[in-house]
Write an enzyme that holds these catalytic residues in place. Sequence first.
Site, PDB file in Angstrom:
ATOM      1  N   ARG A  98       0.845  -1.199   0.000  1.00  0.00           N
ATOM      2  CA  ARG A  98       0.000   0.000   0.000  1.00  0.00           C
ATOM      3  C   ARG A  98       0.875   1.241   0.000  1.00  0.00           C
ATOM      4  NH1 ARG A  98      -4.796  -1.644   4.334  1.00  0.00           N
ATOM      5  NH2 ARG A  98      -5.526  -3.466   3.177  1.00  0.00           N
TER       6      ARG A  98
ATOM      7  N   ARG B  53       2.535   1.060  10.423  1.00  0.00           N
ATOM      8  CA  ARG B  53       1.975   1.405   9.119  1.00  0.00           C
ATOM      9  C   ARG B  53       3.082   1.325   8.075  1.00  0.00           C
ATOM     10  NH1 ARG B  53      -2.791   4.002   7.813  1.00  0.00           N
ATOM     11  NH2 ARG B  53      -3.106   4.565   9.989  1.00  0.00           N
TER      12      ARG B  53
ATOM     13  N   GLU C 176      -6.323  -0.905  15.643  1.00  0.00           N
ATOM     14  CA  GLU C 176      -6.925  -1.861  14.709  1.00  0.00           C
ATOM     15  C   GLU C 176      -5.945  -2.964  14.318  1.00  0.00           C
ATOM     16  OE1 GLU C 176      -8.217  -2.165  10.051  1.00  0.00           O
ATOM     17  OE2 GLU C 176      -8.193  -0.173  10.979  1.00  0.00           O
TER      18      GLU C 176
ATOM     19  N   SER D 198     -10.186  -5.973  10.288  1.00  0.00           N
ATOM     20  CA  SER D 198     -11.407  -5.309   9.833  1.00  0.00           C
ATOM     21  C   SER D 198     -12.192  -6.322   9.014  1.00  0.00           C
ATOM     22  CB  SER D 198     -11.059  -4.079   8.983  1.00  0.00           C
ATOM     23  OG  SER D 198     -12.212  -3.327   8.689  1.00  0.00           O
TER      24      SER D 198
ATOM     25  N   ARG E 290       1.079  -6.297  12.751  1.00  0.00           N
ATOM     26  CA  ARG E 290       0.423  -5.660  13.896  1.00  0.00           C
ATOM     27  C   ARG E 290       0.231  -6.653  15.033  1.00  0.00           C
ATOM     28  NH1 ARG E 290      -3.582  -0.679  12.369  1.00  0.00           N
ATOM     29  NH2 ARG E 290      -2.130   0.387  10.984  1.00  0.00           N
TER      30      ARG E 290
END
Length: 441
Positions: A262, A277, A349, A352, A391
């Site tokens: 990403r 991130r 988070e 999801s 994560r």
Amino acid sequence: MHDIKSIRENPKAFDAALARRGEEGWADDLLMIDRHRREAIQIAEEAQAEANKASKEAGAAKGRGDDAEFERLRAFVAEKKQEKAEREEKARIEEAQMEQILMTLPNLPMDDVPDGADENDNVELHRWGNPRSFSFTPREHYEVPGAVSGLDFETAAKLSGSRFVVLRGAMVRLHRALAQFMLDTHVDRNGLTETWTPVLVRDEAMLGTGQLPKFEEDSYRTTNGWWLIPTSEVTLTNTVAGEILAASQLPLRMTAHSQCFRSEAGSAGKDTAGMLRQHQFEKVEMVSITKPEDSRVELDRMTKCAEGILEALEIPYRTIVLCTGDMGFGARRTHDIEAWLPGQNTYREISSCSVCGDFQARRMNARYRPTPDAKPEFVHTLNGSGLAVGRCLIAVVENYQQEDGSILIPDVLRPYMGNAAMISAEGALVQQGVATDKRTA
């Protein structure tokens, strides 16, 4: 993508649903384009019918030797064929314009999704586990001595720039153990089918799951036109693109461990410390393909599959339902699972899970037959992280850190770590019997 027939039937409801997501109404514009398109199609069909009739009459005129009438009718046929071609081209232009708009409009939220503008309006569903009480100030993952030697951001920056990491030693083994544990759990306990897919895809795959055209800048594209997947949701979901499945094949439940890429466009300066991130990371993804009537229940099942990973690792978490203003583009309802990170003293988070209804299926033309003789209907699709591996590594390091800088290894991961029970402050694996559990210290 949205069904224009549904918009025709209830344009006010369509605009009202878009308004809940902070979008302007599009029904009037879409219906005007649709009306022009259908009018053009009707005129083209009428022109074709007139041309066909005139062709027969021209043949009859030729047969009886009426050359003048034959020439008149032949000119008329040519005129109608030209009119048909022009109207068909107009219909194609209108169709393309309508599709371009529909491709950029987000999915419509379910009625039970809370209204809201942003993450501050999300609603907590439940919590599991109690955050550990530390006798010292807990560090963030990149500050824990036992992890520091295995998290090499400087070398990664030399190789690739910011937001990359080189993992070494016990850290890379812990990272690999987490991914393997997740896969084994989803396959052996949760009944998902393990799948391995490419990380390079064509435009059609990115269009099918909604990454294109609106979010092109968020992904990486190769010079020869392939896209690097932002998640294996793209590939797993698109395995049914263009297919007509039998009802007996549903639900399809798949899981895959993959690299993800990403660009993180628009997130400059956000979560830059450590590996929270990254531009390149790994996830164990879950995707379900279901009948329409089963998709909402499947969302709860998928959520529990993701929650179960954290429960097995004994990491506290909370599950929230995203409000209309915070949901992803393709979702109708989303459950976010947030793991407790003591180094940040907050929940972040880690998964999801979303139900998309037939939104992606329409883009992919993925259908099923309710009965062998029935007309095909669109399937429903769901996706969820089960979990984000990097994560999850952060959560383990921070929740299992010790005052001396060592890191305990969760019981369920020890078989994947050569039965090591701890990572020392120097970053070395320590075997069973040497380490003691000091999580409550």
